[in-house]
Design a protein around this motif. Structure first.
Motif, PDB file in Angstrom:
ATOM      1  N   THR A  30       0.861  -1.200  -0.099  1.00  0.00           N
ATOM      2  CA  THR A  30       0.130   0.033  -0.213  1.00  0.00           C
ATOM      3  C   THR A  30       0.810   1.317   0.177  1.00  0.00           C
ATOM      4  O   THR A  30       1.222   1.739   1.172  1.00  0.00           O
ATOM      5  CB  THR A  30      -1.122   0.026   1.170  1.00  0.00           C
ATOM      6  N   ARG A  35      -7.207   2.565  -1.126  1.00  0.00           N
ATOM      7  CA  ARG A  35      -7.598   1.299  -1.306  1.00  0.00           C
ATOM      8  C   ARG A  35      -6.553   0.745  -2.302  1.00  0.00           C
ATOM      9  O   ARG A  35      -6.209   1.717  -3.451  1.00  0.00           O
ATOM     10  CB  ARG A  35      -8.744   0.920  -1.781  1.00  0.00           C
ATOM     11  N   THR A  36      -5.939  -0.315  -2.273  1.00  0.00           N
ATOM     12  CA  THR A  36      -5.128  -1.116  -3.101  1.00  0.00           C
ATOM     13  C   THR A  36      -5.410  -2.314  -3.673  1.00  0.00           C
ATOM     14  O   THR A  36      -5.452  -3.468  -2.630  1.00  0.00           O
ATOM     15  CB  THR A  36      -3.632  -0.901  -2.920  1.00  0.00           C
ATOM     16  N   ASP A  37      -5.798  -2.890  -4.708  1.00  0.00           N
ATOM     17  CA  ASP A  37      -6.508  -3.935  -5.125  1.00  0.00           C
ATOM     18  C   ASP A  37      -5.295  -4.991  -5.684  1.00  0.00           C
ATOM     19  O   ASP A  37      -4.370  -4.379  -6.078  1.00  0.00           O
ATOM     20  CB  ASP A  37      -7.446  -3.953  -6.230  1.00  0.00           C
ATOM     21  N   ARG A  44      -8.027  -6.984  -1.404  1.00  0.00           N
ATOM     22  CA  ARG A  44      -7.486  -5.392  -1.542  1.00  0.00           C
ATOM     23  C   ARG A  44      -7.026  -5.254  -0.185  1.00  0.00           C
ATOM     24  O   ARG A  44      -7.501  -5.916   0.916  1.00  0.00           O
ATOM     25  CB  ARG A  44      -8.674  -4.640  -1.864  1.00  0.00           C
ATOM     26  N   CYS A  45      -5.980  -4.225   0.062  1.00  0.00           N
ATOM     27  CA  CYS A  45      -5.639  -3.583   1.086  1.00  0.00           C
ATOM     28  C   CYS A  45      -5.816  -2.237   1.292  1.00  0.00           C
ATOM     29  O   CYS A  45      -5.945  -1.444   0.263  1.00  0.00           O
ATOM     30  CB  CYS A  45      -4.201  -4.088   0.885  1.00  0.00           C
ATOM     31  N   TYR A  46      -6.069  -1.886   2.440  1.00  0.00           N
ATOM     32  CA  TYR A  46      -5.954  -0.478   3.036  1.00  0.00           C
ATOM     33  C   TYR A  46      -4.877   0.047   3.972  1.00  0.00           C
ATOM     34  O   TYR A  46      -4.543  -0.693   4.479  1.00  0.00           O
ATOM     35  CB  TYR A  46      -7.531  -0.397   3.672  1.00  0.00           C
ATOM     36  N   GLN A  58     -20.878   2.699   0.595  1.00  0.00           N
ATOM     37  CA  GLN A  58     -20.256   1.609   0.115  1.00  0.00           C
ATOM     38  C   GLN A  58     -21.473   0.334   0.333  1.00  0.00           C
ATOM     39  O   GLN A  58     -22.026   0.155   1.400  1.00  0.00           O
ATOM     40  CB  GLN A  58     -18.896   1.295   0.511  1.00  0.00           C
ATOM     41  N   HIS A 115      -8.853  -6.930   3.093  1.00  0.00           N
ATOM     42  CA  HIS A 115     -10.179  -7.452   2.837  1.00  0.00           C
ATOM     43  C   HIS A 115     -10.300  -8.420   1.757  1.00  0.00           C
ATOM     44  O   HIS A 115      -9.513  -8.350   0.597  1.00  0.00           O
ATOM     45  CB  HIS A 115     -10.929  -6.094   2.393  1.00  0.00           C
ATOM     46  N   GLU A 298     -14.063   1.851  -7.168  1.00  0.00           N
ATOM     47  CA  GLU A 298     -13.790   3.274  -6.907  1.00  0.00           C
ATOM     48  C   GLU A 298     -12.802   4.006  -7.779  1.00  0.00           C
ATOM     49  O   GLU A 298     -12.110   5.019  -7.408  1.00  0.00           O
ATOM     50  CB  GLU A 298     -12.988   3.081  -5.524  1.00  0.00           C
TER      51      GLU A 298
END
Length: 311
Positions: A30, A35-37, A44-46, A58, A115, A298
């Protein structure tokens, strides 16, 4: 505009080496806040380096959010607030509107989380296997969204999943095994009560599993609830009710998400333009595809491809 609520930004202790390893892996993946898919569907990571309150809505599918550093408060569709932090997870048992979240973090100790959407077909497959083996107990109470501590086995499976997501071959072969392990371990824990009841799965699980396979084979053409229900020998109304009860989403939502994931991979893997990918997976118009894609990822399709390629 996001606002910055007051929050306690002191880091929470990471109890094991496995937790610290997963936290560091998410931090490395990240590079910027937000958010990074991953390339693996639904993963995904946050990262957030300051407290942020989201005002947007959402809509989330069944999934699990594991917090690795920092704290978070989620306001779900029923207006309930759920507070959780490092070493805990939020289990989403069904499609739910997240009306707002509050993230507590600092630049020195950013909020970090991972997530994973729970794939309906794998969720149902695991449910059926556990129900048939007699190891899935009927919960006394079904609570669709709740927080719980995360066991070390789930943490280690997430670490394997992140590593597998980085490699094209591992992404096709090893990543699904890690996801299946995460799903099975959640279903053998108290999280099973949040996802689905064993009774619903025992009665309709095999047919829902067949229905999802049918959807995957025919994504490129129009599909209706009536047609899919007929394929699994159920009435449309009973099928729609059973599908949501078992898979956590409506049939049409499942079809849409399957199409979006397939289009995403066609754009990233095969280099298709957004309009061509949308047509190939069955979207009737580019405008509909763009709206649905932006809600899920997003970003517009073109923006998303540029973001992933530059990352």
């Amino acid at each position: 505009m996001p606002t910055a609520p007051v929050a306690d930004n002191k880091p929470e202790a990471i109890p094991t080496a496995a937790w610290a390893r997963l936290r560091d892996m998410v931090a490395a993946r990240t590079p910027a806040d937000g958010r990074t898919d991953a390339l693996y569907p639904g993963l995904r990571c946050y990262r957030f380096s300051r407290p942020v309150r989201y005002e947007k809505t959402q809509r989330l599918t069944p999934g699990v959010v594991v917090v690795l550093q920092g704290r978070k408060t989620a306001y779900l569709g029923d207006r309930r607030s759920l507070d959780y932090g490092a070493t805990q997870c939020l289990v989403l048992g069904a499609e739910v509107a997240c009306l707002g979240t509050v993230v507590g973090a600092s630049a020195e100790h950013p909020y970090l989380a991972i997530h994973l959407d729970l794939p309906p077909d794998m969720l149902v497959k695991s449910f059926v296997a556990l129900a048939e083996s007699g190891t899935l107990a009927e919960p006394a109470r079904v609570t669709e969204n709740f927080t719980a501590a995360v066991g070390p086995e789930v943490v280690e499976a997430f670490a394997r999943l992140l590593l597998a997501a980085d490699d094209p071959v591992d992404r096709r072969t090893l990543a699904p095994l890690a996801v299946e392990e995460i799903v099975l371990r959640l279903l053998r824990s108290e999280a099973a009560a949040a996802i689905r009841s064993a009774g619903a799965v025992t009665k309709a699980g095999a047919r829902i599993q067949t229905a999802i396979a049918f959807m995957r084979r025919h994504l490129g053409r129009p599909l209706s609830v009536a047609e899919i229900a007929s394929h699994v020998h159920m009435s449309p109304s009973h099928f729609a009710h059973s599908f949501r009860e078992v898979a956590g989403v409506t049939p049409m939502r499942c079809i849409r998400d399957l199409r979006l994931e397939e289009a995403r991979m066609l754009m990233l893997g095969a280099g298709l333009r957004p309009g061509d990918a949308a047509a190939k997976v069955g979207f009737e118009s580019a405008a509909h595809f763009n709206r649905a894609f932006r809600r899920r990822f997003e970003a517009t399709p073109a923006e998303y491809v540029r973001r992933v390629q530059s990352g």
